[in-house]
Design an enzyme around this catalytic site. Structure first.
Site, PDB file in Angstrom:
ATOM      1  CB  CYS A 189     -18.088   2.561  -2.504  1.00 38.16           C
ATOM      2  SG  CYS A 189     -17.041   2.118  -3.870  1.00 38.16           S
ATOM      3  CG  HIS A 198     -12.767   3.129  -0.187  1.00 33.75           C
ATOM      4  ND1 HIS A 198     -13.951   2.849   0.478  1.00 33.75           N
ATOM      5  CD2 HIS A 198     -13.143   3.462  -1.459  1.00 33.75           C
ATOM      6  CE1 HIS A 198     -14.976   3.022  -0.351  1.00 33.75           C
ATOM      7  NE2 HIS A 198     -14.511   3.371  -1.524  1.00 33.75           N
ATOM      8  CB  ILE A 255      -6.326  -1.776  -3.184  1.00 36.00           C
ATOM      9  CG1 ILE A 255      -6.383  -1.100  -4.565  1.00 36.00           C
ATOM     10  CG2 ILE A 255      -6.949  -3.150  -3.196  1.00 36.00           C
ATOM     11  CD1 ILE A 255      -7.770  -0.714  -5.045  1.00 36.00           C
ATOM     12  CB  CYS A 306      -6.362   7.318  -5.754  1.00 35.71           C
ATOM     13  SG  CYS A 306      -6.217   7.998  -7.411  1.00 35.71           S
ATOM     14  CB  SER A 307      -9.568   5.763  -1.571  1.00 39.41           C
ATOM     15  OG  SER A 307     -10.254   5.245  -2.704  1.00 39.41           O
TER      16      SER A 307
HETATM   17  N1  COA Z   1      -2.353   6.450  -1.494  1.00 36.69           N
HETATM   18  C1  COA Z   1      -1.087   6.430  -1.011  1.00 36.69           C
HETATM   19  N2  COA Z   1      -0.186   5.464  -1.328  1.00 36.69           N
HETATM   20  C2  COA Z   1      -0.619   4.482  -2.120  1.00 36.69           C
HETATM   21  C3  COA Z   1      -1.924   4.427  -2.636  1.00 36.69           C
HETATM   22  C4  COA Z   1      -2.801   5.465  -2.291  1.00 36.69           C
HETATM   23  N3  COA Z   1      -4.049   5.478  -2.762  1.00 36.69           N
HETATM   24  N4  COA Z   1      -2.057   3.319  -3.396  1.00 36.69           N
HETATM   25  C5  COA Z   1      -0.869   2.698  -3.350  1.00 36.69           C
HETATM   26  N5  COA Z   1      -0.006   3.387  -2.590  1.00 36.69           N
HETATM   27  C6  COA Z   1       1.395   3.092  -2.336  1.00 36.69           C
HETATM   28  C7  COA Z   1       1.612   1.644  -1.975  1.00 36.69           C
HETATM   29  O1  COA Z   1       1.638   1.460  -0.567  1.00 36.69           O
HETATM   30  C8  COA Z   1       2.971   1.375  -2.588  1.00 36.69           C
HETATM   31  O2  COA Z   1       3.968   1.903  -1.729  1.00 36.69           O
HETATM   32  P1  COA Z   1       5.361   1.151  -1.526  1.00 36.69           P
HETATM   33  O3  COA Z   1       5.992   1.110  -2.895  1.00 36.69           O
HETATM   34  O4  COA Z   1       6.069   2.012  -0.532  1.00 36.69           O
HETATM   35  O5  COA Z   1       4.998  -0.220  -1.024  1.00 36.69           O
HETATM   36  C9  COA Z   1       2.984   2.211  -3.844  1.00 36.69           C
HETATM   37  O6  COA Z   1       2.055   3.279  -3.585  1.00 36.69           O
HETATM   38  C10 COA Z   1       2.566   1.473  -5.087  1.00 36.69           C
HETATM   39  O7  COA Z   1       1.410   0.723  -4.772  1.00 36.69           O
HETATM   40  P2  COA Z   1       0.625  -0.137  -5.841  1.00 36.69           P
HETATM   41  O8  COA Z   1      -0.228  -1.102  -5.086  1.00 36.69           O
HETATM   42  O9  COA Z   1       1.569  -0.690  -6.866  1.00 36.69           O
HETATM   43  O10 COA Z   1      -0.300   0.967  -6.523  1.00 36.69           O
HETATM   44  P3  COA Z   1      -1.135   0.793  -7.819  1.00 36.69           P
HETATM   45  O11 COA Z   1      -0.526   1.701  -8.835  1.00 36.69           O
HETATM   46  O12 COA Z   1      -1.316  -0.645  -8.173  1.00 36.69           O
HETATM   47  O13 COA Z   1      -2.561   1.372  -7.365  1.00 36.69           O
HETATM   48  C11 COA Z   1      -4.172   3.132  -7.426  1.00 36.69           C
HETATM   49  C12 COA Z   1      -2.743   2.712  -7.038  1.00 36.69           C
HETATM   50  C13 COA Z   1      -4.368   4.575  -6.997  1.00 36.69           C
HETATM   51  C14 COA Z   1      -4.381   2.980  -8.914  1.00 36.69           C
HETATM   52  C15 COA Z   1      -5.175   2.214  -6.665  1.00 36.69           C
HETATM   53  O14 COA Z   1      -4.957   2.333  -5.299  1.00 36.69           O
HETATM   54  C16 COA Z   1      -6.599   2.545  -7.008  1.00 36.69           C
HETATM   55  O15 COA Z   1      -7.136   2.093  -8.021  1.00 36.69           O
HETATM   56  N6  COA Z   1      -7.306   3.305  -6.134  1.00 36.69           N
HETATM   57  C17 COA Z   1      -8.694   3.662  -6.355  1.00 36.69           C
HETATM   58  C18 COA Z   1      -9.580   2.624  -5.733  1.00 36.69           C
HETATM   59  C19 COA Z   1     -11.026   2.830  -6.122  1.00 36.69           C
HETATM   60  O16 COA Z   1     -11.356   3.132  -7.248  1.00 36.69           O
HETATM   61  N7  COA Z   1     -11.941   2.628  -5.165  1.00 36.69           N
HETATM   62  C20 COA Z   1     -13.344   2.760  -5.402  1.00 36.69           C
HETATM   63  C21 COA Z   1     -13.702   4.191  -5.405  1.00 36.69           C
HETATM   64  S1  COA Z   1     -15.326   4.528  -5.957  1.00 36.69           S
END
Ligand code: COA
Length: 383
Positions: free
Chosen positions: A84, A333, A210, A207-208
């Site tokens: 990252c 991110h 995707i 969480c940040s």
């Molecule tokens: N913040 C706010 N809203 C979020 C979000 C976030 N981080 N991630 C997803 N959403 C929203 C989506 O827009 C979606 O909204 P909608 O239903 O109105 O369309 C809903 O939440 C579900 O999204 P989805 O894509 O199914 O979420 P997910 O459960 O597959 O993934 C996380 C969510 C948090 C697990 C994923 O974003 C994640 O792994 N984040 C961390 C990324 C990371 O590790 N980066 C590297 C860091 S070192």
């Protein structure tokens, strides 16, 4: 040290279904070149930060792809990777190329296309930045690693669950005024606490997301910059440091020592201290990440990051505004692009071009972390 920033460019962050990986890089690059008011023939080299195009979109040999798609295929182009922190490292490498006298004008960008694959593959790709033997193999993910750090921080310093949530609330509030941000909605502490649990104590809104996106910046030597502008923003300090890849090898998991060491080097090179910094864009991949950052960078004492957030120290109108862009949490991110996107925000702020996000600042800082802190990169920008 003094390297001038001539131009900046950024794409909208979020899902970019209609655009390819190289399209979004070229979009950000074209904006930066236009902003710099330079010609293609002035550009001597390209640096591009991307974490894992090979796994996200099955494309390697990114340096040549980007040069080709940008119509600059005769000049040197270099791909840089530090998870990252790939964007921050690309920025540092291009600064070193200019400072060494090797090049006078360089385009540096970061790009990632993360949404073209399944969520499970994306999570497995991200966790390649953690230790495979000790962490990923056992089922650990990045939300899981940062959740352990958060729990320990709460235990050692009394940081509250609400204080973690306040980081997200602030960054979403800031992102509302950032047209390039992935999320533009305001949220409350209750929204964060009641959103789906990802890795206890962290919820979805800690969480940040995707993200697809790209950001670019045009840099020049101080001398060369005079041909294009009378008042560039300068990069006056750069610091980089490493730490153990896996958390269990650290003396304390509530300190990212690479952040402390990278910031010390950046402050020394810029001849400033932490208290001189007036605005910062820091690596809040998870809400606890921003608390660790403001402590490690020396803006607040160790253990006081949660309290400082609650007291508004890092708000837009606070003593040290942090993540006016919306941060990784709300701006998005796209991992390889993040380090450059942070620079774009700080340069916009120092230029006075940040619109409703504008704060009054002459000295700004960017802080980009790879993985759980194996790499940290810090840059100082001044008017
Ligand atoms: N913040 C706010 N809203 C979020 C979000 C976030 N981080 N991630 C997803 N959403 C929203 C989506 O827009 C979606 O909204 P909608 O239903 O109105 O369309 C809903 O939440 C579900 O999204 P989805 O894509 O199914 O979420 P997910 O459960 O597959 O993934 C996380 C969510 C948090 C697990 C994923 O974003 C994640 O792994 N984040 C961390 C990324 C990371 O590790 N980066 C590297 C860091 S070192």
């Amino acid at each position: 040290m003094k390297v001038a920033v001539l131009g900046i460019g950024i794409t909208k962050f979020g899902e970019q279904w209609e655009s390819s990986f190289s399209n979004i890089f070229v979009e950000a690059g074209s904006k930066a070149i236009q902003d710099a008011n330079i010609d293609g023939k002035d550009i001597e080299a390209i640096y591009v930060g991307t974490m894992s195009a090979g796994r996200f979109i099955d494309q390697e040999h990114i340096n040549a792809l980007i040069a080709d798609q940008a119509g600059l295929n005769s000049i040197p182009s270099t791909r840089v990777e530090a998870a990252c922190a790939s964007g921050g490292l690309a920025l540092r490498q291009s600064i070193m190329a200019i400072e060494s006298g090797m090049h006078d004008v360089v385009v540096t960008g970061g790009v990632e296309k993360m949404t073209d694959t399944t969520m499970s593959k994306t999570t497995r790709t991200l966790v390649t930045a953690a230790d495979q033997e000790w962490e990923a193999f056992l089922g650990m993910t990045f939300p899981g690693l940062y959740a352990m750090i958060a729990r320990r921080h709460m235990h050692e310093f009394g940081t509250t669950r609400e204080q973690l949530a306040m980081v997200s609330v602030k960054n979403h509030r800031n992102a509302k005024n950032n047209p390039f941000a992935q999320f533009n909605m305001e949220i409350t502490v209750d929204d964060v606490l009641n959103s789906p649990k990802v890795a206890d104590p962290l919820t979805l809104l800690d969480c940040s997301p995707i993200t697809d996106g790209s950001a670019c910046i045009v840099l020049a030597s101080e001398e060369k910059a005079k041909e294009f502008t009378d008042s560039p923003i300068y990069v006056t300090g750069s610091g980089q440091a490493s730490s153990t890849l896996s958390l269990h090898d650290r003396e304390q998991i509530t300190v990212i020592d690479s952040t402390c060491n990278a910031s010390k080097e950046a402050y020394r090179r810029a001849n400033i201290t932490a208290s001189d910094v007036q605005i910062a864009d820091v690596h809040d991949a998870f809400t606890i990440g921003e608390i660790l950052a403001i402590e490690g960078l020396g803006f607040v004492k160790k253990g006081e990051g949660g309290k400082a957030t609650e007291d508004g120290v890092t708000d837009k109108g606070g003593r040290i505004p942090v993540n006016t862009s919306g941060g990784l949490k709300a701006k998005g991110h796209p991992v390889g692009a993040t380090g450059i996107a942070q620079a774009v925000e700080i340069v916009s702020q120092l230029r006075g071009d940040a619109g409703k996000r504008q704060v009054n600042a002459d000295i700004g800082l960017t802080h980009n972390v790879g993985g759980s802190g194996g790499t940290s990169i810090v840059h100082i920008f001044e008017k």
